[in-house]
Design an enzyme around this catalytic site. Structure first.
Site, PDB file in Angstrom:
ATOM      1  N   ASP A 230      -1.656  -9.818  -2.516  1.00 43.58           N
ATOM      2  CA  ASP A 230      -2.101  -8.898  -3.507  1.00 43.58           C
ATOM      3  C   ASP A 230      -3.331  -9.695  -4.072  1.00 43.58           C
ATOM      4  O   ASP A 230      -3.210 -10.953  -3.766  1.00 43.58           O
ATOM      5  CB  ASP A 230      -0.598  -8.949  -4.535  1.00 43.58           C
ATOM      6  CG  ASP A 230      -1.238  -7.786  -5.843  1.00 43.58           C
ATOM      7  OD1 ASP A 230      -1.922  -7.126  -5.787  1.00 43.58           O
ATOM      8  OD2 ASP A 230      -1.535  -8.610  -6.937  1.00 43.58           O
ATOM      9  N   SER A 231      -3.866  -8.854  -4.990  1.00 41.19           N
ATOM     10  CA  SER A 231      -5.147  -9.963  -5.646  1.00 41.19           C
ATOM     11  C   SER A 231      -4.325 -11.606  -6.755  1.00 41.19           C
ATOM     12  O   SER A 231      -5.242 -12.122  -6.410  1.00 41.19           O
ATOM     13  CB  SER A 231      -5.647  -9.049  -6.589  1.00 41.19           C
ATOM     14  OG  SER A 231      -5.372  -8.253  -7.316  1.00 41.19           O
TER      15      SER A 231
ATOM     16  N   TYR B 179      -9.487  -7.598  -8.513  1.00 39.91           N
ATOM     17  CA  TYR B 179     -10.311  -7.276  -7.309  1.00 39.91           C
ATOM     18  C   TYR B 179     -10.834  -5.006  -8.073  1.00 39.91           C
ATOM     19  O   TYR B 179     -11.256  -4.867  -8.031  1.00 39.91           O
ATOM     20  CB  TYR B 179      -9.542  -7.043  -6.394  1.00 39.91           C
ATOM     21  CG  TYR B 179      -8.813  -7.836  -5.703  1.00 39.91           C
ATOM     22  CD1 TYR B 179      -9.307  -8.974  -5.939  1.00 39.91           C
ATOM     23  CD2 TYR B 179      -8.986  -7.641  -4.221  1.00 39.91           C
ATOM     24  CE1 TYR B 179      -9.031  -9.960  -4.704  1.00 39.91           C
ATOM     25  CE2 TYR B 179      -8.390  -8.729  -3.445  1.00 39.91           C
ATOM     26  CZ  TYR B 179      -8.595 -10.232  -3.197  1.00 39.91           C
ATOM     27  OH  TYR B 179      -8.089 -11.073  -2.624  1.00 39.91           O
ATOM     28  N   GLY B 180     -10.171  -5.006  -8.918  1.00 35.15           N
ATOM     29  CA  GLY B 180     -10.153  -3.507  -9.597  1.00 35.15           C
ATOM     30  C   GLY B 180     -11.269  -3.128 -10.082  1.00 35.15           C
ATOM     31  O   GLY B 180     -12.101  -2.303  -9.907  1.00 35.15           O
TER      32      GLY B 180
ATOM     33  N   CYS C 298      -1.265  -4.368  -2.788  1.00 30.13           N
ATOM     34  CA  CYS C 298      -2.159  -3.736  -3.720  1.00 30.13           C
ATOM     35  C   CYS C 298      -3.046  -2.670  -3.735  1.00 30.13           C
ATOM     36  O   CYS C 298      -3.982  -2.218  -2.810  1.00 30.13           O
ATOM     37  CB  CYS C 298      -3.490  -5.243  -4.007  1.00 30.13           C
ATOM     38  SG  CYS C 298      -4.927  -5.118  -4.772  1.00 30.13           S
ATOM     39  N   ASN C 299      -2.932  -2.052  -4.688  1.00 27.88           N
ATOM     40  CA  ASN C 299      -3.444  -0.491  -4.445  1.00 27.88           C
ATOM     41  C   ASN C 299      -4.767  -0.279  -4.331  1.00 27.88           C
ATOM     42  O   ASN C 299      -5.821  -0.094  -3.591  1.00 27.88           O
ATOM     43  CB  ASN C 299      -3.115   0.473  -5.738  1.00 27.88           C
ATOM     44  CG  ASN C 299      -1.657   0.853  -5.787  1.00 27.88           C
ATOM     45  OD1 ASN C 299      -1.116   2.047  -5.338  1.00 27.88           O
ATOM     46  ND2 ASN C 299      -1.079  -0.371  -6.798  1.00 27.88           N
ATOM     47  N   THR C 300      -5.640  -0.648  -5.222  1.00 24.29           N
ATOM     48  CA  THR C 300      -7.413  -1.641  -4.852  1.00 24.29           C
ATOM     49  C   THR C 300      -7.574  -1.514  -3.699  1.00 24.29           C
ATOM     50  O   THR C 300      -8.675  -0.777  -3.379  1.00 24.29           O
ATOM     51  CB  THR C 300      -7.107  -2.756  -6.448  1.00 24.29           C
ATOM     52  OG1 THR C 300      -7.242  -1.998  -7.059  1.00 24.29           O
ATOM     53  CG2 THR C 300      -8.953  -2.883  -6.420  1.00 24.29           C
TER      54      THR C 300
ATOM     55  N   GLU D 132      -2.322 -11.723 -15.520  1.00 24.16           N
ATOM     56  CA  GLU D 132      -2.101 -12.438 -14.550  1.00 24.16           C
ATOM     57  C   GLU D 132      -2.176 -13.333 -16.381  1.00 24.16           C
ATOM     58  O   GLU D 132      -2.676 -14.272 -16.064  1.00 24.16           O
ATOM     59  CB  GLU D 132      -4.205 -13.078 -14.485  1.00 24.16           C
ATOM     60  CG  GLU D 132      -3.786 -11.559 -12.952  1.00 24.16           C
ATOM     61  CD  GLU D 132      -2.924 -12.103 -11.873  1.00 24.16           C
ATOM     62  OE1 GLU D 132      -3.380 -13.719 -11.693  1.00 24.16           O
ATOM     63  OE2 GLU D 132      -2.506 -11.640 -11.587  1.00 24.16           O
TER      64      GLU D 132
ATOM     65  N   CYS E 143      -0.583   0.954  -9.406  1.00 20.12           N
ATOM     66  CA  CYS E 143      -1.205  -0.918  -9.771  1.00 20.12           C
ATOM     67  C   CYS E 143       0.649  -1.516  -9.867  1.00 20.12           C
ATOM     68  O   CYS E 143       0.553  -1.546 -10.228  1.00 20.12           O
ATOM     69  CB  CYS E 143      -1.797  -1.028 -10.626  1.00 20.12           C
ATOM     70  SG  CYS E 143      -2.315  -2.607 -10.290  1.00 20.12           S
ATOM     71  N   THR E 144       0.202  -2.424  -8.771  1.00 21.29           N
ATOM     72  CA  THR E 144       1.576  -3.223  -8.685  1.00 21.29           C
ATOM     73  C   THR E 144       1.850  -4.564  -9.750  1.00 21.29           C
ATOM     74  O   THR E 144       2.361  -5.226  -9.429  1.00 21.29           O
ATOM     75  CB  THR E 144       1.065  -3.837  -7.184  1.00 21.29           C
ATOM     76  OG1 THR E 144       0.115  -4.936  -7.176  1.00 21.29           O
ATOM     77  CG2 THR E 144       1.214  -2.982  -5.923  1.00 21.29           C
ATOM     78  N   HIS E 145       0.480  -4.585 -10.553  1.00 20.20           N
ATOM     79  CA  HIS E 145       0.549  -5.225 -11.187  1.00 20.20           C
ATOM     80  C   HIS E 145       1.331  -4.201 -12.408  1.00 20.20           C
ATOM     81  O   HIS E 145       1.983  -4.704 -13.851  1.00 20.20           O
ATOM     82  CB  HIS E 145      -0.673  -5.538 -12.238  1.00 20.20           C
ATOM     83  CG  HIS E 145      -0.965  -6.878 -11.389  1.00 20.20           C
ATOM     84  ND1 HIS E 145      -1.968  -6.749 -10.047  1.00 20.20           N
ATOM     85  CD2 HIS E 145      -1.379  -8.005 -11.700  1.00 20.20           C
ATOM     86  CE1 HIS E 145      -2.184  -7.815 -10.287  1.00 20.20           C
ATOM     87  NE2 HIS E 145      -1.826  -8.671 -10.297  1.00 20.20           N
TER      88      HIS E 145
HETATM   89  N1  DGL Z   1      -2.318  -4.998  -7.512  1.00 19.21           N
HETATM   90  C1  DGL Z   1      -3.765  -4.436  -8.100  1.00 19.21           C
HETATM   91  C2  DGL Z   1      -3.269  -3.159  -7.595  1.00 19.21           C
HETATM   92  O1  DGL Z   1      -1.964  -2.622  -7.274  1.00 19.21           O
HETATM   93  C3  DGL Z   1      -4.767  -5.144  -8.921  1.00 19.21           C
HETATM   94  C4  DGL Z   1      -5.899  -4.915  -7.951  1.00 19.21           C
HETATM   95  C5  DGL Z   1      -6.723  -6.117  -9.804  1.00 19.21           C
HETATM   96  O2  DGL Z   1      -6.900  -7.378  -8.864  1.00 19.21           O
HETATM   97  O3  DGL Z   1      -7.389  -5.321 -10.255  1.00 19.21           O
HETATM   98  O4  DGL Z   1      -4.326  -2.455  -8.183  1.00 19.21           O
END
Ligand code: DGL
Length: 275
Positions: A8-9, A40-41, A71-73, A156, A190-192
């Site tokens: 993940d990011s 990353y988004g 990570c979805n992005t 974060e 989003c996994t966050h």
């Molecule tokens: N956990 C990432 C996701 O699922 C976050 C992406 C990011 O870093 O913005 O999209």
């Protein structure tokens, strides 16, 4: 033989890792958080692709035969190119899987009104990945999306429980509800975001279900490993868990321990490309 890589990011993929371990406790996992370059988004396709490919290569080099892009992005912006263009040259026998498809496959089954909300990063929303994938599996559902560009930085930086943080979260949730008052199911795309689950549920009408991806992705991986026994055989099974981060390890260890509910001792990796 090697661990299953989970990428993940930043910290978000830990919400997926937890469920993967619950469901597949005998397997080894190697987590990689690119915290130094998060979020990353809000990055372009090229940047997300470049960063994700670098992370996947790192995990391959450390013996992973299977990598979950948690990570979805990155799943939305990089996965297909990596699967179709890079993998055949890089490591034709290894596999890289994402988190959007398994989530889109089941989310329709939760909705009675057939109106589904998606909360995600700007990148995931712009990619329309959820709209396209949900249409494949539940064509009678209408999907409404809301980008939440501040949520990942809030998580974060550990500021999501502050009053200001809560205001931003509430504002974006309300914007989604304003798009259609019949939304009865919201997927946290989003996994966050599962970190915010309790707060999000507390500000929504009780008729709205909020779905996190962890259990869905874990269930889908169990199914995948059953259908692909040769890959399952190449994943090591000593119940080991290790962590890599591109940020200073002391900071990662404190936050990741909180997320995982166990003592995390990570190793630093140096990702030199910056944007
Ligand atoms: N956990 C990432 C996701 O699922 C976050 C992406 C990011 O870093 O913005 O999209």
């Amino acid at each position: 033989m090697g661990p299953i890589g989970v990428f993940d990011s930043g910290y978000g993929g830990l919400t997926i890792l937890k469920d993967l371990r619950n469901r597949l406790p005998e397997y080894d996992f190697l987590y990689l958080g690119d915290n130094a370059r998060t979020p990353y988004g809000t990055q372009s396709y090229d940047v997300v692709y470049e960063f994700t490919l670098q992370a996947v290569k790192e995990l391959f080099n450390r013996g992973c035969e299977l990598v979950i892009v948690a990570c979805n992005t990155a799943s939305a912006k990089a996965l297909r190119t990596i699967q179709q263009k890079d993998l055949p040259n890089l490591a034709p026998n290894k596999r890289v899987l994402g988190v959007i498809r398994p989530s889109a496959e089941v989310v329709g089954s939760y909705s009675v009104s057939r109106n589904i909300g998606v909360l995600a990063t700007q990148g995931t929303v712009q990619s329309e990945s959820y709209v396209i994938e949900i249409a494949n599996f539940s064509p009678d559902c209408t999907v409404f999306q809301q980008a939440c560009p501040l949520w990942v930085p809030l998580i974060e930086n550990n500021e999501y429980e502050t009053d200001a943080g809560k205001q931003f979260i509430q504002r974006d949730v309300q914007k989604l509800l304003d798009k259609n008052d019949k939304i009865d199911t919201i997927i946290l795309g989003c996994t966050h975001y599962p970190v915010l689950m309790d707060y999000i549920v507390s500000i929504l009408p009780s008729s709205v279900k909020v779905i996190a991806q962890g259990e869905i992705v874990a269930e889908s991986l169990v199914d995948y490993l059953e259908r692909h026994p040769k890959i399952a055989d190449r994943c090591s099974k000593k119940s080991e868990l290790a962590f890599l981060t591109s940020e200073p390890t002391a900071e990662f260890d404190v936050n990741a321990s909180k997320f995982m509910n166990l003592e995390v001792k990570s190793k630093h990796i140096n990702f030199t490309i910056k944007h």
